[in-house]
Each structure stands twice: as structure tokens, then as C-alpha cells.
Design a protein around this motif. Structure first.
Motif, mmCIF file in Angstrom:
data_model
loop_
_atom_site.group_PDB
_atom_site.id
_atom_site.type_symbol
_atom_site.label_atom_id
_atom_site.label_comp_id
_atom_site.label_asym_id
_atom_site.label_seq_id
_atom_site.Cartn_x
_atom_site.Cartn_y
_atom_site.Cartn_z
ATOM 1 N N GLN A 1 0.818 -1.207 0.000
ATOM 2 C CA GLN A 1 0.000 0.000 0.000
ATOM 3 C C GLN A 1 0.856 1.263 0.000
ATOM 4 O O GLN A 1 1.975 1.268 0.511
ATOM 5 N N ASN B 1 -7.746 5.023 -0.215
ATOM 6 C CA ASN B 1 -8.999 4.313 -0.468
ATOM 7 C C ASN B 1 -9.108 3.771 -1.889
ATOM 8 O O ASN B 1 -9.990 2.960 -2.177
ATOM 9 N N GLU C 1 -7.146 -3.705 -0.701
ATOM 10 C CA GLU C 1 -7.209 -3.866 0.747
ATOM 11 C C GLU C 1 -5.998 -4.644 1.258
ATOM 12 O O GLU C 1 -5.382 -5.430 0.532
#
Length: 215
Positions: A15, A165, A169
Motif C-alpha cells: 500500500q 482508499n 485492501e
């Protein structure tokens, strides 16, 4: 001269704001040639490139500066507020990015490199994981990533959250990776783990290259 079957390509992803660059530096110091997908992404949209022309055709002249270069901030404001437009941008740019990545892999192989680290934030989205034998994901707590993104990119909190966002995930990275490294700020620990993982991967490569012993 190496062929692609004689090299080990390792994908490094995770991420945004997780701190992949720290891990990448350790792998580089431990003998891995590094392909930085962010650098490749910038390269394929240079002024006059076919990729930039396609982006301008879809998103309009507002994403192009007066000097003919890409206005990254303007484009980011569009795509990180609209998932469909982000997907369109990816559809346009990923073929150019993966093509250049494959070219660099082949070039490293011709030059005798055995270990290649593909540092790619969107490794899975671009399907560049197809090039990789092993995948490592770097993750961090959400509040830590948020602070890093704001500091690194000069964004507002709202802008940082939009970018966070828009990505996969954490669970996805965990379930699709061979190794997961958590980077929540203890640099010594991250360096130690990264060195250990890179050593394991090299050992795996050499064990596969060793001829079978007949007894």
C-alpha cells in the motif's frame, strides 16, 4: 548470457505510504538489480509519447501543461476522485508500463544479472505479477501511512485518504504474497527482516539451479 529461466524476478508491492523504498534499498544492497515501476510510469508518459497522447485524448487538454508535459496533480485530482476514471487511466497506461518493465528485465538478464527486484505499487493491478516468481508486500498501519503520504507528497489529509482508499485492501496483499513485511517505523527491524528475506530468496534460487545428485 542469462535467459529469463536463469534469473529470479521478485515483485515488491504494498500500500502507498507503507515504506517499500526502505525494503528496496536493502535488496539492492544485497545484490538485486532494481526496476522501479514508478520511474517506468513517468518514463512512458514523457512529452511526445504515445501513452501521453492517449491520456490527453481521454482526459482532455486540462491534464497537459503549456510545455506539453503531463500535469500530474491535475490528473491525480481527477482519477483519485473517480474510480472508473482511475481504471480507465490504468487501462491506457499499464500496457506501456508492463512492456517497458519486460524490456528492462530482458536487458538485465542479457547483462548477467541473476536477481531482479520489481518495485511496483500497482504490481497486481498492472498484471506485472505475471513476471514474478516471488511476491513481497510491505504493509503498515493506516495512521502511519497517512502521515507518510502527507509528508512525502505534500497532500492534504483528504487527498491522502482518497489515494489510500483507491488501492487494494490489506487482506488482498496478505493472501497474494509469499512474504509480508510490516513497516511501522522500526527501521532496524525492517532492515533485518528485509536482509533475511533477500538471503532466503537467493538461497532458493541457487538450490533450484543445482543439478540433481544421483545416488
Amino acid at each position: 548470457m542469462n535467459t529469463l529461466s536463469e534469473i529470479m524476478v521478485v515483485g515488491l508491492t504494498g500500500q502507498t505510504g507503507a515504506g517499500k523504498s526502505t525494503v528496496s534499498k536493502i535488496f539492492s544492497a544485497n545484490g538485486f538489480a532494481v526496476i522501479n515501476a514508478d520511474s517506468v510510469a513517468r518514463q512512458v508518459v514523457e512529452k511526445g509519447s504515445m501513452c501521453l497522447d492517449e491520456i490527453a485524448d481521454f482526459f482532455g487538454s486540462g491534464v497537459i501543461k503549456e510545455d506539453g508535459t503531463l500535469d500530474r496533480r491535475a490528473l491525480a485530482n481527477i482519477v483519485f476522485s473517480d474510480k472508473a476514471k482511475l481504471e480507465t487511466l490504468n487501462t491506457i497506461s499499464y500496457p506501456y508500463i508492463t512492456g517497458e518493465i519486460l524490456r528492462q528485465i530482458k536487458e538485465f538478464a542479457r547483462n548477467g544479472e541473476k536477481f531482479i527486484l520489481l518495485d511496483a505499487p500497482t504490481l497486481f493491478e498492472s498484471r506485472a505479477d505475471d513476471f514474478c516468481e516471488i511476491i513481497i508486500s510491505v504493509l503498515a498501519d493506516a495512521d502511519i501511512m497517512e502521515k507518510r503520504i502527507i509528508s512525502r507528497d505534500g497532500l492534504t489529509r483528504e487527498q491522502a485518504l482518497k489515494r489510500m482508499n483507491s488501492q487494494l485492501e490489506e487482506e488482498f496483499f496478505v493472501t497474494h504474497s509469499d512474504y509480508v513485511i510490516h513497516n511501522n517505523g522500526n527501521i532496524d527491524t525492517v532492515n533485518e527482516i528485509s536482509k533475511e528475506v533477500s538471503d532466503r530468496i537467493k538461497d532458493l534460487f541457487f538450490s533450484k539451479q543445482s543439478p540433481a545428485v544421483t545416488v
